[in-house]
Design a protein around this motif. Structure first.
Motif, PDB file in Angstrom:
ATOM      1  N   ILE A 281      -7.859  63.357  63.845  1.00  0.00           N
ATOM      2  CA  ILE A 281      -8.083  63.875  64.963  1.00  0.00           C
ATOM      3  C   ILE A 281      -8.734  62.904  65.864  1.00  0.00           C
ATOM      4  CG2 ILE A 281      -9.262  65.675  66.371  1.00  0.00           C
ATOM      5  CD1 ILE A 281      -9.100  67.529  63.928  1.00  0.00           C
TER       6      ILE A 281
ATOM      7  N   GLU B 159      -3.783  64.671  67.794  1.00  0.00           N
ATOM      8  CA  GLU B 159      -3.602  64.242  66.495  1.00  0.00           C
ATOM      9  C   GLU B 159      -3.779  62.727  66.363  1.00  0.00           C
ATOM     10  OE1 GLU B 159      -0.669  64.382  62.424  1.00  0.00           O
ATOM     11  OE2 GLU B 159      -0.135  65.502  64.597  1.00  0.00           O
TER      12      GLU B 159
ATOM     13  N   LEU C 118      -2.185  71.229  62.184  1.00  0.00           N
ATOM     14  CA  LEU C 118      -2.592  70.296  61.164  1.00  0.00           C
ATOM     15  C   LEU C 118      -2.694  71.218  59.788  1.00  0.00           C
ATOM     16  CD1 LEU C 118      -5.450  68.013  62.718  1.00  0.00           C
ATOM     17  CD2 LEU C 118      -2.995  67.337  62.192  1.00  0.00           C
TER      18      LEU C 118
END
Length: 647
Positions: free
Chosen positions: A309, A301, A153
């Motif tokens: 998340i 994700e 991320l």
């Protein structure tokens, strides 16, 4: 390995400057004799300090740098260090050299090779070999190990693409303007449009990092995140006695102003299969008592939220507990580390906790009482404290914080009744301020579930010393005139400032790892469910002298069965690792490889001796009598029991 190339270091003291040529691999105390040769004779070696700045730098005693190499602190050729020291007292015109002690040597106390003997140094019989390479000392945010998900991320820009506006865009298909340019992941416009209540953690990180670190200014990096700290700071540099004997403005915590947290560490909780919740609340259906369990799964994700998340729950483990109608009390969980180890071998970790709060409505149609709603509460003050303690035990490692950790990904789920009388799930997380207030012992739960109490300063230990310092606590609210006002939080304040809500759901197609979860759940003996060897034998296809290997391989995808087999201690570490890998991957080829291991053969032999046995075949006469309805098998069993002697 070739020797390090010598470098030149510059030194400056109140007497002037000088240079020394040193080896980067040398330790700092080896420079003592060379430095003293360039200082006055009355310089006291015990007070010799080095600093990276003339004023306001980090002063370190040379004697405290034992075992620290020059290259380890990142010094390069031509760098400058500043020296500070004190003079020895003069007696009758001569400097009085202090007597050598175990902690402070004379300036001339050297070995035969000229290397000075360090203070508090124990000389070994044989020097220990160096087992690690000399690396530059890192800051906490440089050495912390993030999760692979956070690393992925971090590499994404998180921009939200927008199509070309047919009404406002006047450019060509390859152009871009304010009406079609991508939005930032923290865009209020997008969050309001998609009904997203809280920012994701990485969106919040991008928002504050854009203001903290600006690459165009070419300034040094500063961690944008800093955990709240509401306790008295230890080792205050002001020189006063430590708390509780002394306190000053430098070490006492500032006043706390509570505001609703605008972001959340986890955005969504996904249960891999509805059977997880069904089997969990089945305990309440059979006993009427509440139940608590820990969630094991992994993080992924969550695309509906920018840079979001989600916690994917694969199993629920129920530890020892005492269950009652209005709550439950957790017992001592002796095999917690063993359960975590089984989860680790399956590629999982502890992601949260879940508990029930159900009361039957008494209508006879399966409806339950709705206790948690907008006019009462969603999470009680006691549950917030419980959640905050668990989050404090499971911190989140991140390189974006000055301490190397920030918040927690640990979630809390509550199974209770909704407005329609059905059973619903709610997911929460305690705010970072709530976790720190629990660490600092500032708040405590109230009998009223909607408010939290602020502790008093009167807490003392057995010696009569104060154990906590309570700063001023305020919270902001919107009054009846629509204005934001600040209120004193003493003696209590609303609970809504201490938690954030999460969404939850189930996948469209159940694709959980453990697809054979019919083994009895642990610690349910109170409702007549126990984990026994004969149950394991039936599960693995062992019946008398017959062994169905293919059935055993397909049935090991059960987390509760894996924990039970781990507790038996029959399989070796390699065999147990293979067992968990087969349970996760459902690979038949590796499953038959497991069947050929010595530990599995030993397990099957034990199950054959003490596990599932075939039932005794009834005689033809009994079978014919049952067929004609003269008596059933239960009557036959009663006659056998009556004829048995208890002597």
């Amino acid at each position: 390995m070739s020797a390090s190339k010598p470098i030149l270091l510059r030194f400056e003291s109140k007497n002037g400057q000088f240079r020394l040529t040193v080896n980067p691999a040398d330790q700092f105390p080896t420079l003592l004799s060379k430095i003293l040769d360039n200082l006055p004779k009355d310089a006291d070696s015990r007070t010799l300090t080095l600093s990276n700045k003339p004023h306001g730098g980090e002063d370190r005693l040379l004697s405290s740098l034992k075992g620290v190499a020059i290259e380890k602190v990142g010094l390069k050729h031509g760098d400058k260090l500043f020296i500070k020291y004190k003079e020895q007292p003069h007696i009758n015109g001569n400097s009085a050299a202090p007597a050598a002690t175990a902690s402070q040597p004379h300036n001339s106390t050297n070995r035969l090779n000229g290397v000075p003997i360090l203070p508090t140094e124990d000389i070994p019989v044989a020097p220990l070999p160096q087992t690690s390479a000399t690396n530059t000392i890192k800051n906490p945010w440089e050495v912390v190990q993030q999760s692979p998900l956070d690393d992925r991320l971090d590499k994404k820009d998180g921009k939200i693409p927008r199509p070309r506006d047919q009404k406002m865009c006047r450019h060509g298909p390859k152009g871009m303007c304010d009406y079609c340019m991508p939005l930032e992941p923290y865009s209020p416009q997008y969050l309001e449009e998609k009904k997203i209540k809280h920012l994701s953690f990485h969106s919040h990180l991008r928002k504050i990092n854009s203001a903290t670190n600006k690459p165009e200014l070419k300034s040094s990096y500063m961690p944008p995140l800093s955990e709240p700290y509401y306790r008295v700071k230890p080792d205050c540099p002001s020189g006063h006695p430590q708390w509780p004997e002394g306190i000053c403005t430098k070490c006492q915590p500032s006043a706390i102003t509570l505001q609703p947290q605008t972001f959340r560490m986890v955005d969504h909780v996904e249960f891999a299969s509805p059977t997880l919740i069904d089997s969990f609340i089945n305990f309440w259906r059979l006993s009427g008592a509440q139940r608590i369990g820990y969630l094991y799964g992994h993080y992924e994700e969550y695309t509906p939220v920018p840079l979001g998340i989600k916690a994917v729950v694969e199993a629920i483990y129920e530890p020892p507990q005492i269950d009652e109608i209005d709550g439950c009390t957790s017992g001592e969980w002796e095999n917690e580390k063993d359960t975590d180890e089984v989860a680790r071998l399956c590629g999982l970790q502890k992601v949260g906790v879940i508990f029930t709060d159900l009361i039957d409505a008494g209508a006879g149609n399966g409806t339950v009482v709705c206790k948690r709603h907008i006019d009462s509460y969603y999470l009680s003050s006691l549950e917030v404290v419980f959640t905050a303690r668990l989050q404090a035990q499971n911190p989140k490692p991140t390189k974006w914080s000055d301490t190397g950790r920030y918040g927690s990904n640990f979630v809390t789920c509550v199974v209770s009744g909704d407005e329609n009388g059905g059973i619903a799930i709610s997911a929460f997380q305690a705010s970072n301020s709530a976790v720190e207030m629990i660490r600092a012992d500032i708040i405590e739960p109230s009998a009223d579930p909607t408010v939290m109490l602020v502790q008093s300063d009167e807490g003392e230990d057995s010696a009569g010393k104060r154990t906590r310092y309570i700063p001023e606590v305020f919270y902001r609210r919107i009054n009846e005139y629509g204005a934001s006002v600040q209120e004193n939080a003493k003696p209590n304040f609303p609970i809504e400032y201490l938690y954030v809500t999460l969404t939850h759901g189930f996948p469209n197609e159940s694709a959980g790892i453990f697809n054979a979860s019919d083994f009895p759940i642990e610690n349910r003996e109170v409702i007549g469910e126990g984990q026994e060897l004969r149950t394991v034998a039936k599960k693995l296809g062992v019946s008398g002298s017959k062994i169905d290997g293919e059935k055993g391989v397909k049935s090991i995808a059960d987390f509760h069965l894996l924990c039970f087999l781990h507790g038996m201690g029959i399989l070796s570490k390699e065999e147990e690792s293979l067992l968990c890998h087969v349970a996760r991957s459902h690979d038949i080829a590796e499953g038959f490889q497991l069947l050929n291991t010595p530990g599995w053969a030993t397990l099957l032999a034990i199950l054959q001796e003490s596990g599932e046995r075939p039932s005794k075949r009834p005689s033809p006469a009994v079978f014919e009598a049952e067929r004609q309805g003269y008596f059933d098998s239960s009557e036959q069993l009663a006659k056998r029991f009556k004829g048995a002697s208890l002597r």
